[in-house]
Structure formats: structure tokens, C-alpha cells
Design a protein around this motif. Structure first.
Motif, PDB file in Angstrom:
ATOM      1  N   SER A   4       0.833  -1.211   0.000  1.00  0.00           N
ATOM      2  CA  SER A   4       0.000   0.000   0.000  1.00  0.00           C
ATOM      3  C   SER A   4       0.857   1.246   0.000  1.00  0.00           C
ATOM      4  CB  SER A   4      -0.927   0.004   1.228  1.00  0.00           C
ATOM      5  OG  SER A   4      -0.148  -0.030   2.411  1.00  0.00           O
ATOM      6  N   GLY A   5       2.196   1.072   0.041  1.00  0.00           N
ATOM      7  CA  GLY A   5       3.099   2.211   0.057  1.00  0.00           C
ATOM      8  C   GLY A   5       3.552   2.595  -1.331  1.00  0.00           C
ATOM      9  N   ALA A   6       4.347   3.678  -1.401  1.00  0.00           N
ATOM     10  CA  ALA A   6       4.880   4.141  -2.679  1.00  0.00           C
ATOM     11  C   ALA A   6       5.993   3.202  -3.142  1.00  0.00           C
ATOM     12  CB  ALA A   6       5.422   5.547  -2.544  1.00  0.00           C
ATOM     13  N   VAL A   7       6.101   3.045  -4.452  1.00  0.00           N
ATOM     14  CA  VAL A   7       7.125   2.186  -5.042  1.00  0.00           C
ATOM     15  C   VAL A   7       8.086   3.047  -5.837  1.00  0.00           C
ATOM     16  CG1 VAL A   7       7.587   0.262  -6.597  1.00  0.00           C
ATOM     17  CG2 VAL A   7       5.512   0.254  -5.182  1.00  0.00           C
ATOM     18  N   LEU A   8       9.383   2.972  -5.514  1.00  0.00           N
ATOM     19  CA  LEU A   8      10.401   3.729  -6.233  1.00  0.00           C
ATOM     20  C   LEU A   8      11.119   2.792  -7.199  1.00  0.00           C
ATOM     21  CD1 LEU A   8      12.115   6.310  -6.656  1.00  0.00           C
ATOM     22  CD2 LEU A   8      13.596   5.505  -4.808  1.00  0.00           C
ATOM     23  N   VAL A   9      11.170   3.185  -8.478  1.00  0.00           N
ATOM     24  CA  VAL A   9      11.859   2.390  -9.501  1.00  0.00           C
ATOM     25  C   VAL A   9      12.990   3.251 -10.052  1.00  0.00           C
ATOM     26  CG1 VAL A   9      11.579   0.988 -11.568  1.00  0.00           C
ATOM     27  CG2 VAL A   9       9.615   1.365 -10.046  1.00  0.00           C
ATOM     28  N   PRO A  10      14.165   3.242  -9.391  1.00  0.00           N
ATOM     29  CA  PRO A  10      15.202   4.230  -9.711  1.00  0.00           C
ATOM     30  C   PRO A  10      16.036   3.941 -10.950  1.00  0.00           C
ATOM     31  CG  PRO A  10      15.926   2.810  -7.937  1.00  0.00           C
ATOM     32  CD  PRO A  10      14.518   2.410  -8.245  1.00  0.00           C
ATOM     33  N   ASN A  11      16.104   2.692 -11.402  1.00  0.00           N
ATOM     34  CA  ASN A  11      17.050   2.345 -12.458  1.00  0.00           C
ATOM     35  C   ASN A  11      16.393   2.061 -13.804  1.00  0.00           C
ATOM     36  OD1 ASN A  11      19.326   2.477 -10.713  1.00  0.00           O
ATOM     37  ND2 ASN A  11      18.722   0.507  -9.845  1.00  0.00           N
ATOM     38  N   VAL A  12      15.127   2.398 -13.945  1.00  0.00           N
ATOM     39  CA  VAL A  12      14.443   2.203 -15.218  1.00  0.00           C
ATOM     40  C   VAL A  12      14.920   3.267 -16.202  1.00  0.00           C
ATOM     41  CG1 VAL A  12      12.222   2.316 -16.385  1.00  0.00           C
ATOM     42  CG2 VAL A  12      12.414   1.132 -14.201  1.00  0.00           C
ATOM     43  N   THR A  13      15.299   2.824 -17.406  1.00  0.00           N
ATOM     44  CA  THR A  13      15.755   3.769 -18.419  1.00  0.00           C
ATOM     45  C   THR A  13      14.591   4.369 -19.178  1.00  0.00           C
ATOM     46  OG1 THR A  13      17.816   2.543 -18.688  1.00  0.00           O
ATOM     47  CG2 THR A  13      17.242   4.081 -20.435  1.00  0.00           C
ATOM     48  N   THR A  14      13.757   3.511 -19.778  1.00  0.00           N
ATOM     49  CA  THR A  14      12.608   3.984 -20.542  1.00  0.00           C
ATOM     50  C   THR A  14      11.421   3.059 -20.326  1.00  0.00           C
ATOM     51  OG1 THR A  14      14.033   4.921 -22.265  1.00  0.00           O
ATOM     52  CG2 THR A  14      11.729   4.569 -22.836  1.00  0.00           C
ATOM     53  N   VAL A  15      10.270   3.648 -20.067  1.00  0.00           N
ATOM     54  CA  VAL A  15       9.015   2.903 -20.002  1.00  0.00           C
ATOM     55  C   VAL A  15       8.214   3.276 -21.245  1.00  0.00           C
ATOM     56  CG1 VAL A  15       6.898   2.457 -18.720  1.00  0.00           C
ATOM     57  CG2 VAL A  15       9.034   2.925 -17.493  1.00  0.00           C
ATOM     58  N   SER A  16       7.924   2.305 -22.078  1.00  0.00           N
ATOM     59  CA  SER A  16       7.252   2.557 -23.343  1.00  0.00           C
ATOM     60  C   SER A  16       5.908   1.849 -23.378  1.00  0.00           C
ATOM     61  CB  SER A  16       8.135   2.071 -24.502  1.00  0.00           C
ATOM     62  OG  SER A  16       7.520   2.319 -25.745  1.00  0.00           O
ATOM     63  N   GLY A  17       4.921   2.517 -23.947  1.00  0.00           N
ATOM     64  CA  GLY A  17       3.601   1.902 -24.083  1.00  0.00           C
ATOM     65  C   GLY A  17       2.656   2.832 -24.809  1.00  0.00           C
ATOM     66  N   SER A  18       1.505   2.319 -25.186  1.00  0.00           N
ATOM     67  CA  SER A  18       0.519   3.140 -25.882  1.00  0.00           C
ATOM     68  C   SER A  18      -0.175   4.075 -24.910  1.00  0.00           C
ATOM     69  CB  SER A  18      -0.516   2.250 -26.574  1.00  0.00           C
ATOM     70  OG  SER A  18      -1.348   1.628 -25.615  1.00  0.00           O
ATOM     71  N   ALA A  19      -0.779   5.127 -25.447  1.00  0.00           N
ATOM     72  CA  ALA A  19      -1.539   6.054 -24.609  1.00  0.00           C
ATOM     73  C   ALA A  19      -2.664   5.319 -23.890  1.00  0.00           C
ATOM     74  CB  ALA A  19      -2.106   7.183 -25.478  1.00  0.00           C
ATOM     75  N   ILE A  20      -3.293   4.377 -24.580  1.00  0.00           N
ATOM     76  CA  ILE A  20      -4.383   3.600 -23.978  1.00  0.00           C
ATOM     77  C   ILE A  20      -3.871   2.803 -22.783  1.00  0.00           C
ATOM     78  CG2 ILE A  20      -5.999   1.699 -24.380  1.00  0.00           C
ATOM     79  CD1 ILE A  20      -6.205   2.657 -27.285  1.00  0.00           C
ATOM     80  N   GLU A  21      -2.692   2.213 -22.930  1.00  0.00           N
ATOM     81  CA  GLU A  21      -2.122   1.429 -21.827  1.00  0.00           C
ATOM     82  C   GLU A  21      -1.779   2.309 -20.635  1.00  0.00           C
ATOM     83  OE1 GLU A  21       0.031  -2.223 -24.249  1.00  0.00           O
ATOM     84  OE2 GLU A  21       1.037  -0.268 -24.153  1.00  0.00           O
ATOM     85  N   PHE A  22      -1.170   3.458 -20.904  1.00  0.00           N
ATOM     86  CA  PHE A  22      -0.836   4.362 -19.797  1.00  0.00           C
ATOM     87  C   PHE A  22      -2.095   4.888 -19.113  1.00  0.00           C
ATOM     88  CE2 PHE A  22       3.468   4.802 -21.689  1.00  0.00           C
ATOM     89  CZ  PHE A  22       4.224   4.683 -20.526  1.00  0.00           C
TER      90      PHE A  22
END
Length: 204
Positions: A4-22
Motif C-alpha cells: 500500500s506504500g509508494a514504489v520507487l523504480v530508480p534504475n528504469v531507463t525507458t518505459v514505453s507503451g501506448s496512450a491507452i495502456e498508460f
């Protein structure tokens, strides 16, 4: 597992997806921070204002928008539009602001898009320097709010012309200070209802 807490993803370079998916991720994005990661939007759909705001708040990295999102129209509160559009400069859609705004928020919105900016509430007060106010109200029609100009150095022909330009942006009361000779001040176009402090300089 679930958290239920915040999740930090510090080492992701690029997150790619369609507008519908986001758009569908919604609340999931709300609990994740990608730190410096980039987002790349693909496909034909457009991001919603809420999704673009979330993405802009979640990363200090780049957000590469697809063509549909770049051209979409936006409507929302000043705060939401400021949060969503801050940092962009190549949008092409029209923007409608639903409530009173600040000079800073309007500047960000104006800078973000080459489309028109309209105000559903066009009678709120604005305070700021002359340059910022001109940028904030550029292209906006029929603004009725009061404007208080914070510049202390409006002087001579240049100051009078600048004050006249701002006076033309609103039918509301303009408050400002200006100085100059009688010859320079005679072209001042503010009205009797405006609050203009005038310092008359002698000709040397």
C-alpha cells in the motif's frame, strides 16, 4: 506481493507503451516513482490530462509524446494544467482553463502549446511584472480581470508603451507606476478607473 506504500523504480531507463495502456494504469502510476526514467508514448490514442499530469509528476526524465497527444485539446483547472504541461513546448492543441489562474501557470500553459488558450473564468486578478503578464495573457480575448503591475522602472516612452499594451489586454482595472516627461506621458491610454501612479519628470 502487494504493497500500500509508494514504489520507487530508480534504475528504469525507458518505459514505453501506448496512450491507452498508460491511461489504463491510472492508480498504479499514482503509487510509483520512476525517478529519472523516461516515458515513451506510442500508438494512435491520446493521453488524458490526468495521466499526463501523473507522468510529469513521476519522473525528472523525458516524456516523448505520440502525435495524437501532441495535437489533442486540453481542458481542466489551472493547477492540473500547470502540472501536466510544465516542461512541454511542442504541443499543438487548444487549452481551456476552467478556473482562476496565476501568472506563472498561464505562462507555462502558453509556452506549452501553439494552440489557443481560453479562460472559462475571465475576471480574476493577476499580479506580476509587465513581461510575465504579457506572456500570460498573449492571445487571450476579452479578459476582464484587474492587473497589478509590479515593475518599478516603467519610465519614458518605453514604459508608457508597455503600460498601454497591458492596458489593452484587459477591461479591468490596471494598477501601475510610471514616470516620464509631460510629452512622454501624453500618450498614456489608461482609463479614469485605473490606478496609475505618475511621476512627472522635468525636461533637462
Amino acid at each position: 506481493g502487494k504493497t500500500s506504500g509508494a514504489v520507487l523504480v530508480p534504475n528504469v531507463t525507458t518505459v514505453s507503451g501506448s496512450a491507452i495502456e498508460f491511461n489504463a494504469l491510472g492508480g498504479v502510476l499514482d503509487s510509483v516513482s520512476f525517478s529519472t526514467g523516461d516515458f515513451k508514448i506510442t500508438g494512435d490514442g491520446s493521453l488524458t490530462l490526468a495521466t499526463l499530469k501523473l507522468l510529469n509528476e513521476k519522473t525528472f526524465g523525458a516524456i516523448d509524446l505520440n502525435t495524437s497527444t501532441l495535437g489533442t485539446d486540453w481542458s481542466g483547472t489551472s493547477d492540473d494544467l500547470f502540472a501536466a504541461l510544465n516542461g512541454f513546448s511542442t504541443l499543438g492543441g487548444n487549452v481551456s482553463v476552467s478556473n482562476a489562474s496565476s501568472v506563472e501557470a498561464l505562462k507555462v500553459i502558453q509556452f506549452a502549446t501553439s494552440g489557443s488558450v481560453s479562460l472559462e473564468n475571465d475576471a480574476f486578478a493577476l499580479t506580476g511584472n509587465s513581461t510575465d503578464i504579457k506572456l500570460a495573457l498573449s492571445g487571450i480575448q476579452n479578459f476582464k480581470g484587474a492587473i497589478a503591475i509590479s515593475d518599478q522602472g516603467l519610465t519614458g516612452v518605453t514604459g508608457v508603451n508597455l503600460l498601454n499594451e497591458i492596458n489593452a489586454l484587459t477591461s479591468g482595472v490596471v494598477t501601475a507606476s510610471v514616470s516620464g516627461t509631460a510629452s512622454q506621458l501624453k500618450s498614456l491610454a489608461t482609463g479614469a478607473a485605473d490606478s496609475i501612479s505618475i511621476q512627472l519628470n522635468s525636461v533637462v
